[in-house]
Design a protein around this motif. Structure first.
Motif, PDB file in Angstrom:
ATOM      1  N   SER A 180      10.372 -23.221  18.793  1.00  0.00           N
ATOM      2  CA  SER A 180       9.081 -22.541  18.818  1.00  0.00           C
ATOM      3  C   SER A 180       8.037 -23.436  18.185  1.00  0.00           C
ATOM      4  O   SER A 180       8.326 -24.181  17.239  1.00  0.00           O
ATOM      5  N   GLY A 181       6.821 -23.347  18.692  1.00  0.00           N
ATOM      6  CA  GLY A 181       5.720 -24.095  18.101  1.00  0.00           C
ATOM      7  C   GLY A 181       5.068 -23.388  16.922  1.00  0.00           C
ATOM      8  O   GLY A 181       4.159 -23.946  16.294  1.00  0.00           O
ATOM      9  N   TYR A 182       5.540 -22.193  16.582  1.00  0.00           N
ATOM     10  CA  TYR A 182       4.893 -21.425  15.518  1.00  0.00           C
ATOM     11  C   TYR A 182       4.972 -22.139  14.175  1.00  0.00           C
ATOM     12  O   TYR A 182       3.994 -22.184  13.424  1.00  0.00           O
ATOM     13  N   SER A 183       6.132 -22.695  13.843  1.00  0.00           N
ATOM     14  CA  SER A 183       6.261 -23.361  12.543  1.00  0.00           C
ATOM     15  C   SER A 183       5.290 -24.523  12.426  1.00  0.00           C
ATOM     16  O   SER A 183       4.715 -24.771  11.359  1.00  0.00           O
ATOM     17  N   ARG A 184       5.059 -25.247  13.527  1.00  0.00           N
ATOM     18  CA  ARG A 184       4.117 -26.352  13.479  1.00  0.00           C
ATOM     19  C   ARG A 184       2.695 -25.849  13.274  1.00  0.00           C
ATOM     20  O   ARG A 184       1.889 -26.499  12.612  1.00  0.00           O
ATOM     21  N   ARG A 185       2.375 -24.706  13.854  1.00  0.00           N
ATOM     22  CA  ARG A 185       1.032 -24.144  13.647  1.00  0.00           C
ATOM     23  C   ARG A 185       0.825 -23.743  12.190  1.00  0.00           C
ATOM     24  O   ARG A 185      -0.284 -23.831  11.665  1.00  0.00           O
ATOM     25  N   ILE A 186       1.882 -23.276  11.543  1.00  0.00           N
ATOM     26  CA  ILE A 186       1.778 -22.917  10.131  1.00  0.00           C
ATOM     27  C   ILE A 186       1.673 -24.167   9.264  1.00  0.00           C
ATOM     28  O   ILE A 186       0.839 -24.248   8.339  1.00  0.00           O
ATOM     29  N   LEU A 187       2.499 -25.163   9.529  1.00  0.00           N
ATOM     30  CA  LEU A 187       2.624 -26.313   8.621  1.00  0.00           C
ATOM     31  C   LEU A 187       1.540 -27.370   8.815  1.00  0.00           C
ATOM     32  O   LEU A 187       1.156 -28.045   7.848  1.00  0.00           O
ATOM     33  N   ARG A 188       1.077 -27.542  10.053  1.00  0.00           N
ATOM     34  CA  ARG A 188       0.171 -28.664  10.332  1.00  0.00           C
ATOM     35  C   ARG A 188      -1.038 -28.715   9.398  1.00  0.00           C
ATOM     36  O   ARG A 188      -1.379 -29.793   8.880  1.00  0.00           O
ATOM     37  N   PRO A 189      -1.726 -27.600   9.113  1.00  0.00           N
ATOM     38  CA  PRO A 189      -2.889 -27.688   8.223  1.00  0.00           C
ATOM     39  C   PRO A 189      -2.529 -27.915   6.752  1.00  0.00           C
ATOM     40  O   PRO A 189      -3.418 -28.185   5.943  1.00  0.00           O
ATOM     41  N   LEU A 190      -1.242 -27.814   6.410  1.00  0.00           N
ATOM     42  CA  LEU A 190      -0.826 -27.832   5.006  1.00  0.00           C
ATOM     43  C   LEU A 190      -0.132 -29.124   4.594  1.00  0.00           C
ATOM     44  O   LEU A 190       0.365 -29.215   3.466  1.00  0.00           O
ATOM     45  N   LEU A 191      -0.106 -30.127   5.470  1.00  0.00           N
ATOM     46  CA  LEU A 191       0.713 -31.307   5.191  1.00  0.00           C
ATOM     47  C   LEU A 191       0.304 -31.991   3.897  1.00  0.00           C
ATOM     48  O   LEU A 191       1.159 -32.339   3.059  1.00  0.00           O
ATOM     49  N   ALA A 192      -0.987 -32.200   3.706  1.00  0.00           N
ATOM     50  CA  ALA A 192      -1.444 -32.889   2.492  1.00  0.00           C
ATOM     51  C   ALA A 192      -1.129 -32.053   1.260  1.00  0.00           C
ATOM     52  O   ALA A 192      -0.643 -32.581   0.236  1.00  0.00           O
ATOM     53  N   ALA A 193      -1.390 -30.742   1.333  1.00  0.00           N
ATOM     54  CA  ALA A 193      -1.131 -29.871   0.185  1.00  0.00           C
ATOM     55  C   ALA A 193       0.364 -29.820  -0.127  1.00  0.00           C
ATOM     56  O   ALA A 193       0.759 -29.775  -1.301  1.00  0.00           O
ATOM     57  N   LEU A 194       1.203 -29.824   0.894  1.00  0.00           N
ATOM     58  CA  LEU A 194       2.643 -29.803   0.657  1.00  0.00           C
ATOM     59  C   LEU A 194       3.105 -31.076  -0.051  1.00  0.00           C
ATOM     60  O   LEU A 194       3.908 -31.017  -0.993  1.00  0.00           O
ATOM     61  N   ARG A 195       2.614 -32.202   0.394  1.00  0.00           N
ATOM     62  CA  ARG A 195       3.024 -33.458  -0.254  1.00  0.00           C
ATOM     63  C   ARG A 195       2.565 -33.500  -1.705  1.00  0.00           C
ATOM     64  O   ARG A 195       3.270 -34.003  -2.581  1.00  0.00           O
ATOM     65  N   GLN A 196       1.399 -32.910  -1.988  1.00  0.00           N
ATOM     66  CA  GLN A 196       0.921 -32.854  -3.367  1.00  0.00           C
ATOM     67  C   GLN A 196       1.747 -31.883  -4.211  1.00  0.00           C
ATOM     68  O   GLN A 196       1.783 -32.001  -5.445  1.00  0.00           O
ATOM     69  N   ALA A 197       2.416 -30.941  -3.547  1.00  0.00           N
ATOM     70  CA  ALA A 197       3.166 -29.912  -4.281  1.00  0.00           C
ATOM     71  C   ALA A 197       4.499 -30.415  -4.809  1.00  0.00           C
ATOM     72  O   ALA A 197       5.123 -29.749  -5.646  1.00  0.00           O
ATOM     73  N   ALA A 198       4.945 -31.576  -4.355  1.00  0.00           N
ATOM     74  CA  ALA A 198       6.246 -32.090  -4.788  1.00  0.00           C
ATOM     75  C   ALA A 198       6.255 -32.340  -6.283  1.00  0.00           C
ATOM     76  O   ALA A 198       5.374 -33.003  -6.834  1.00  0.00           O
ATOM     77  N   ARG A 199       7.285 -31.850  -6.962  1.00  0.00           N
ATOM     78  CA  ARG A 199       7.393 -32.003  -8.418  1.00  0.00           C
ATOM     79  C   ARG A 199       8.351 -33.107  -8.809  1.00  0.00           C
ATOM     80  O   ARG A 199       8.344 -33.554  -9.959  1.00  0.00           O
ATOM     81  N   ASN A 200       9.205 -33.554  -7.877  1.00  0.00           N
ATOM     82  CA  ASN A 200      10.197 -34.574  -8.195  1.00  0.00           C
ATOM     83  C   ASN A 200      10.668 -35.205  -6.891  1.00  0.00           C
ATOM     84  O   ASN A 200      10.212 -34.839  -5.793  1.00  0.00           O
ATOM     85  N   ASP A 201      11.589 -36.137  -6.994  1.00  0.00           N
ATOM     86  CA  ASP A 201      12.063 -36.848  -5.807  1.00  0.00           C
ATOM     87  C   ASP A 201      12.779 -35.929  -4.834  1.00  0.00           C
ATOM     88  O   ASP A 201      12.654 -36.071  -3.606  1.00  0.00           O
ATOM     89  N   GLU A 202      13.541 -34.990  -5.354  1.00  0.00           N
ATOM     90  CA  GLU A 202      14.240 -34.066  -4.461  1.00  0.00           C
ATOM     91  C   GLU A 202      13.237 -33.239  -3.668  1.00  0.00           C
ATOM     92  O   GLU A 202      13.398 -33.035  -2.453  1.00  0.00           O
ATOM     93  N   ASP A 203      12.192 -32.764  -4.349  1.00  0.00           N
ATOM     94  CA  ASP A 203      11.140 -32.036  -3.644  1.00  0.00           C
ATOM     95  C   ASP A 203      10.541 -32.882  -2.529  1.00  0.00           C
ATOM     96  O   ASP A 203      10.307 -32.402  -1.408  1.00  0.00           O
ATOM     97  N   ARG A 204      10.256 -34.140  -2.840  1.00  0.00           N
ATOM     98  CA  ARG A 204       9.628 -35.003  -1.841  1.00  0.00           C
ATOM     99  C   ARG A 204      10.527 -35.174  -0.613  1.00  0.00           C
ATOM    100  O   ARG A 204      10.051 -35.146   0.526  1.00  0.00           O
ATOM    101  N   LEU A 205      11.827 -35.323  -0.823  1.00  0.00           N
ATOM    102  CA  LEU A 205      12.748 -35.462   0.303  1.00  0.00           C
ATOM    103  C   LEU A 205      12.781 -34.188   1.151  1.00  0.00           C
ATOM    104  O   LEU A 205      12.783 -34.243   2.386  1.00  0.00           O
ATOM    105  N   LEU A 206      12.813 -33.040   0.486  1.00  0.00           N
ATOM    106  CA  LEU A 206      12.853 -31.765   1.206  1.00  0.00           C
ATOM    107  C   LEU A 206      11.557 -31.523   1.976  1.00  0.00           C
ATOM    108  O   LEU A 206      11.577 -31.039   3.123  1.00  0.00           O
TER     109      LEU A 206
END
Length: 795
Positions: A544-570
C-alpha cells in the motif's frame, strides 16, 4: 489396602471412560447428517444432496420450492446457532439468553426500531406469498424450522438454555436491518466530527477536508450532557456489535475484466468482501440446481438468496457503496411541552411506544421509545442519559420500499446486462456496489442504493438541525443518476469502497483510496493478460502507498528523533521500507506503532481520550492523518495545557520514543524479535469464546497474519498500540474465469460448519490466512468425482 486402591483407581478410570463415551455420544448427535436418508415434509419429490471434501452441499431438486426447502434444512444443520444469534441481535433479544451485560446492546437495537420495522414489513409484504421470491423464503424458513423441530439442539443452545422457536419472515427482515446498520458509519462518525467542529473550530477541520458549512447543521449549542450522550452513543454503536460477537461489514474488493484483457479471451470476475471475522464464518456455500436454474452461491443466515454467486453463464460480487444514508438530527424541544419538537413550522408531538427486554437472571427492562417525524430518538438507547436534546435518526433503510429480497432473487438469475441492471435498481439500502460479468463478455458495475436528495449546502457529515428545513429530504435521485458503468473502453472495472467518480458527488464515508489505487495501478497495465494465477496474486497483494504518504513529510523530523545508533538504524530501515506487510518483516511493526503514537500525541490532548477513541474507530481519521503529516503548521501539533507552542518535529520525536518503548515492553529488548507475524495475528472468535476458558474451546487461531489495513489483502486491525489482532478481512476470496467457470476458485476463512467438533468447523482456516484457494465445483464431472457423502431428502 493396595487391592482397594487398585479397585478405586479402576473405578475412577471406568467412570472417566464412561463420561468420555457419553460426551462423545452427545456431541456426535449434534453433528450434521451428511450420509443418510431423511424425511422432509412439504417436498413434492426427493431431493439429492452430495457433499464435497469441504462440506459444501450440491443440491439437486425438481422444483424451486423443494430446492429452497432443502437449502433451509441443510443451512440449519451447520448454522442454526448463528441464525439464532443474528435474529436475537437484530431484534434486541440477546439479554434473554446472555444476561444483563447485553441489555445495552438490546436497548440500542430496540431504539433503532429494526424489530418494529421488520414486524410491520413482514405483516404487510407476506400477507400473501404472491411472488416466487416470497415463496422461496417461506420454503427456506420451513426447512430451517423442520430441522430445528426434529433434530437435537446445537451445543450452544444447551449451554445457554436457548428455547427453540420458529423462524419467520420478520426475522429475515430484522437480520437485513442489522446488516444495513452495520454499514452505517455515520452513527459513529457524525458525533465525532460535530464535536470536533464545535469544540475546536474550522482550523482543526482542514485535515478532514471538511469546510465549515453552517447550512443545515445545529446552530444552537448542544449542552455538555448532550455531547456526553453523543460520545456514549458512538461508543455503544461499535461496542454493542462487538459484544454480540457477530460480523460487521467493513469494505471489499471486486473487479471484472473483459475478454480483451484476459488470457482466455473471456471475462474474468474476482471479489473478496471484507467482513469482521467470526466463528462460524459469515458465508455458507451451496450449489443449487433445479430445472431452469443453477447457481453456486454464498448465503447469509436466514436468507435463501445468494448475495454472491456464479454459474456457467454469469456471476457477481459485492462491495459496500459507503454512501451516507443515515443522518443524525438534533431536535428542538418545546420549552412548554417536553413531548413536542419543532418540525416544518409547528410543534409536533413525539410518538411513543413501550417495549420490554427479557433479561436472563434479572428483572425485565422496560423501555419507552420515542420517535419524531425524522425518525427514532436514538439517545433513548442510553440508560441515564445526561443530555436533554433528542437526537433523531433518519435512515434510508426504514424510509424506502426496499424490495431487497426480490432484487437478489432476480440477481441470482441475471444472465444479461439488462437483467442485472434491473435487479440492482431494486436495492435501496444498504448501498452496495454490484460488480457483474457474464460468459458472453459483458462486464458491469452499478452503485445500488436510493440516494437521498438533500437541500443545497447541507453537509450530512455533521449532526443536522431538526428545526431547520435543511434537515428534511427532497426525495431520492432516480437510479439512472447513480454511479455505474457497463463495458467501459478500458476493459476493466474495479470497486474498492472508494468514492466513485462522477459529475454528482455522493456524500459518504468512503475508504481510503490507496487500496483502489493499488488495484487500479496493476489492472490498468495493458501488458498484463489476466488469468487465475495473477488474479490470485493481486488478491493476496500486501503493498500500500499509505505508509509512504504518512512518512514522506516526516523524513527529516524522524532522522532528528534518533537518540542512538540503534534508533538511527531502525529509522533508516523504516524510511527504506517498500510498504509491504509480510510476516517476517520488522518495518511494518515500527510503522504501525508510530502511526498510532503520532495520532495520539497530536490529537488526544485536544479531543480528550474518550473522543479520540471514538474518532480512531472511524474512516475519517484514515483520511485525515496523511493531511496532518503534510501540514507542519497545523494547530493539531501544539499541545494543550503547555506554555510553549510545540512543533511537528517535537511531536514526532516524542512519538518515536514512545514507539520504541512500547515495542520493547511488548516484544522484548531485541528488535530482531519485532516481526509482523508475531505482532499481527488473526483469531476467529466464537460468541462463547469471548472469555476464558471457552476461548480455547470455541475460537480458532491465532495465526500469524500478513497484510494490513487498506491494501488488497485487507487483513485489518484497528488503529491502536501493539500487538494487533486482525478484526476484519476477506470473508471469502473468489476468482471466476468464464472460459471455465466450473473451475472457479474460492476459500472460506474458517469452515463451512458452525458445529463445534465437526470436521468442517475450521478446516480452511490455515489455508485462508496463508493465501490458498480451493476449487468450487460446478461441472457435473467434478461434483461426482469429489462427492464424499450423499444425503437423500424424501417427502
Amino acid at each position: 489396602m493396595k487391592r482397594l486402591l487398585k479397585i478405586l483407581i479402576a473405578g475412577l478410570l471406568a467412570l472417566f471412560l464412561l463420561a468420555a463415551a457419553v460426551l462423545a455420544w452427545y456431541l456426535h448427535g449434534k453433528r450434521p447428517q451428511r450420509d443418510a436418508e431423511l424425511r422432509l415434509a412439504g417436498l413434492s419429490a426427493a431431493v439429492g444432496v452430495r457433499w464435497d471434501e469441504a462440506g459444501v452441499p450440491h443440491i439437486e431438486a425438481r422444483s424451486e420450492a423443494d430446492l429452497y426447502r432443502a437449502l433451509g434444512y441443510l443451512h440449519a444443520q451447520d448454522r442454526l446457532f448463528q441464525m439464532e444469534m443474528l435474529r436475537r441481535l437484530s431484534r434486541g433479544e440477546l439479554a434473554e439468553v446472555l444476561g444483563p451485560k447485553l441489555v445495552d446492546t438490546d436497548r440500542l437495537f430496540r431504539t433503532l426500531g429494526i424489530r418494529a420495522y421488520a414486524d410491520a414489513y413482514a405483516a404487510r409484504e407476506f400477507a400473501n406469498a404472491d411472488t416466487p421470491a416470497k415463496r422461496a423464503l417461506l420454503a427456506y424458513l420451513d426447512g430451517i424450522n423442520q430441522y430445528q423441530a426434529t433434530r437435537p439442539a446445537p451445543l450452544e443452545f444447551d449451554l445457554l438454555g436457548i428455547p427453540k422457536r420458529p423462524f419467520t419472515p420478520a426475522d429475515t427482515v430484522s437480520v437485513a436491518g442489522y446488516l444495513a446498520y452495520s454499514f452505517a458509519a455515520a452513527f459513529r462518525t457524525e458525533p465525532a466530527l460535530s464535536e470536533l467542529r464545535d469544540k475546536l473550530g474550522a482550523d482543526y477541520l482542514k485535515i478532514f477536508d471538511l469546510a465549515w458549512h453552517p447550512d443545515g447543521v445545529v446552530r444552537r449549542d448542544l449542552r455538555p450532557g448532550d455531547w456526553q450522550d453523543l460520545g456514549r452513543l458512538a461508543r455503544l454503536s461499535q461496542d454493542a456489535l462487538e459484544a454480540a460477537g457477530q460480523p460487521l461489514f467493513e469494505g471489499s474488493n471486486a473487479w471484472a475484466v473483459s475478454g480483451s484483457r484476459t488470457a482466455s479471451g473471456r471475462a474474468l470476475l474476482a471479489g473478496d468482501p471484507h467482513i469482521q471475522f467470526s466463528v462460524p464464518a459469515v458465508w455458507y456455500e451451496a450449489h443449487l440446481k433445479a430445472p431452469g436454474f443453477e447457481l453456486y452461491g454464498h448465503y447469509q443466515a436466514l436468507n435463501p438468496m445468494a448475495l454472491l454467486g456464479h454459474n456457467q453463464a454469469f456471476g457477481w460480487s459485492l462491495t459496500m457503496f459507503q454512501n451516507d444514508d443515515l443522518d443524525l438530527i438534533a431536535e428542538k424541544l418545546n420549552p412548554a411541552n417536553a413531548n413536542e419538537v419543532w418540525y416544518q413550522g409547528r410543534w409536533v408531538a413525539l410518538q411513543t411506544r413501550e417495549e420490554q427486554i427479557a433479561v436472563k437472571g434479572a428483572a425485565p427492562v422496560r423501555l419507552a421509545l420515542r420517535r419524531s417525524p425524522h425518525g427514532p430518538i436514538v439517545n433513548d438507547a442510553l440508560a441515564g442519559a445526561a443530555g436533554r436534546t433528542p437526537i433523531a435518526m433518519w435512515w434510508a433503510f426504514a424510509e424506502t420500499e426496499n424490495p431487497v429480497l426480490q432484487a437478489f432473487y432476480e440477481l441470482n438469475r441475471a444472465d444479461t446486462l439488462d437483467k442485472a441492471r434491473a435487479a440492482a435498481a431494486k436495492v435501496h439500502a444498504p448501498g452496495l456496489n454490484i460488480v457483474w460479468a457474464n460468459a458472453a463478455g459483458d462486464i458491469g458495475w452499478w452503485a445500488a442504493a436510493k440516494l437521498p436528495l438533500r437541500p443545497a449546502g447541507v453537509d450530512p457529515s455533521f449532526i443536522l438541525d431538526g428545526a431547520s428545513a435543511e434537515s428534511d429530504k427532497l426525495g431520492f435521485a432516480p437510479f439512472e443518476r447513480n454511479p455505474q458503468e457497463e463495458n467501459p473502453a478500458r476493459g476493466y472495472i474495479v470497486s474498492a469502497n472508494h468514492q466513485p467518480a462522477g459529475s454528482e458527488p455522493v456524500p459518504g464515508y468512503y475508504n481510503l483510496w490507496d487500496r483502489a489505487e493499488r488495484l487500479d495501478s496493476v489492472l490498468r497495465d495493458p501488458a498484463i493478460k489476466w488469468a487465475t494465477a495473477n488474479s490470485k496474486a493481486l488478491q493476496l497483494d500486501v503493498e500500500s502507498g499509505y505508509s509512504r504518504r504518512i512518512l514522506r513529510p516526516l523524513l527529516a523530523a524522524l532522522r532528528q528523533a534518533a537518540r542512538n545508533d540503534e534508533d538511527r538504524l531502525l529509522i533508516e530501515e523504516l524510511i527504506a521500507w517498500n510498504g509491504r506487510y509480510t510476516i517476517e518483516q520488522r518495518a511494518p511493526v515500527l510503522f504501525q506503532q508510530l502511526h498510532y503514537e503520532l495520532a495520539r500525541a497530536a490529537m488526544a490532548d485536544e479531543l480528550g481520550e474518550a473522543w479520540f477513541d471514538n474518532l480512531r474507530r472511524t474512516r475519517a481519521l484514515d483520511h485525515a492523518l496523511p493531511r496532518l503529516m503534510a501540514d507542519a503548521a497545523s494547530p493539531w501539533w501544539d499541545k494543550r495545557g503547555t506554555p510553549q507552542v510545540e512543533t511537528q518535529a517535537e511531536i514526532v520525536a516524542e512519538a518515536w520514543a514512545r514507539t520504541i518503548d512500547h515495542l520493547r515492553q511488548s516484544f522484548g529488548a531485541e528488535p530482531k524479535d519485532w516481526t509482523w507475524g508475531r505482532a499481527h495475528t488473526l483469531t476467529h472468535g466464537h460468541p462463547l469464546g469471548q472469555q476464558a476458558p471457552l476461548d480455547k474451546i470455541f475460537n480458532v487461531g491465532p495465526f500469524a497474519a500478513p497484510g494490513s489495513h487498506e491494501m488488497p489483502n485487507n487483513l485489518a486491525a484497528r488503529l491502536g498500540p501493539a500487538p494487533w489482532t486482525v478484526v476484519y478481512g476477506p470473508s471469502t476470496r473468489r476468482i471466476i474465469d468464464f472460459a471455465a467457470p466450473g473451475q472457479a476458485l474460492g476459500i472460506n476463512p474458517v469452515g463451512q460448519s458452525g458445529v463445534w467438533g465437526d470436521p468442517h468447523y475450521a478446516d480452511q482456516a490455515e489455508r485462508h490466512v496463508s493465501g490458498q484457494y480451493r476449487q468450487q465445483y460446478l461441472d457435473e464431472a467434478d461434483v461426482a468425482a469429489h462427492t464424499r457423502s450423499r444425503l437423500q431428502l424424501r417427502p
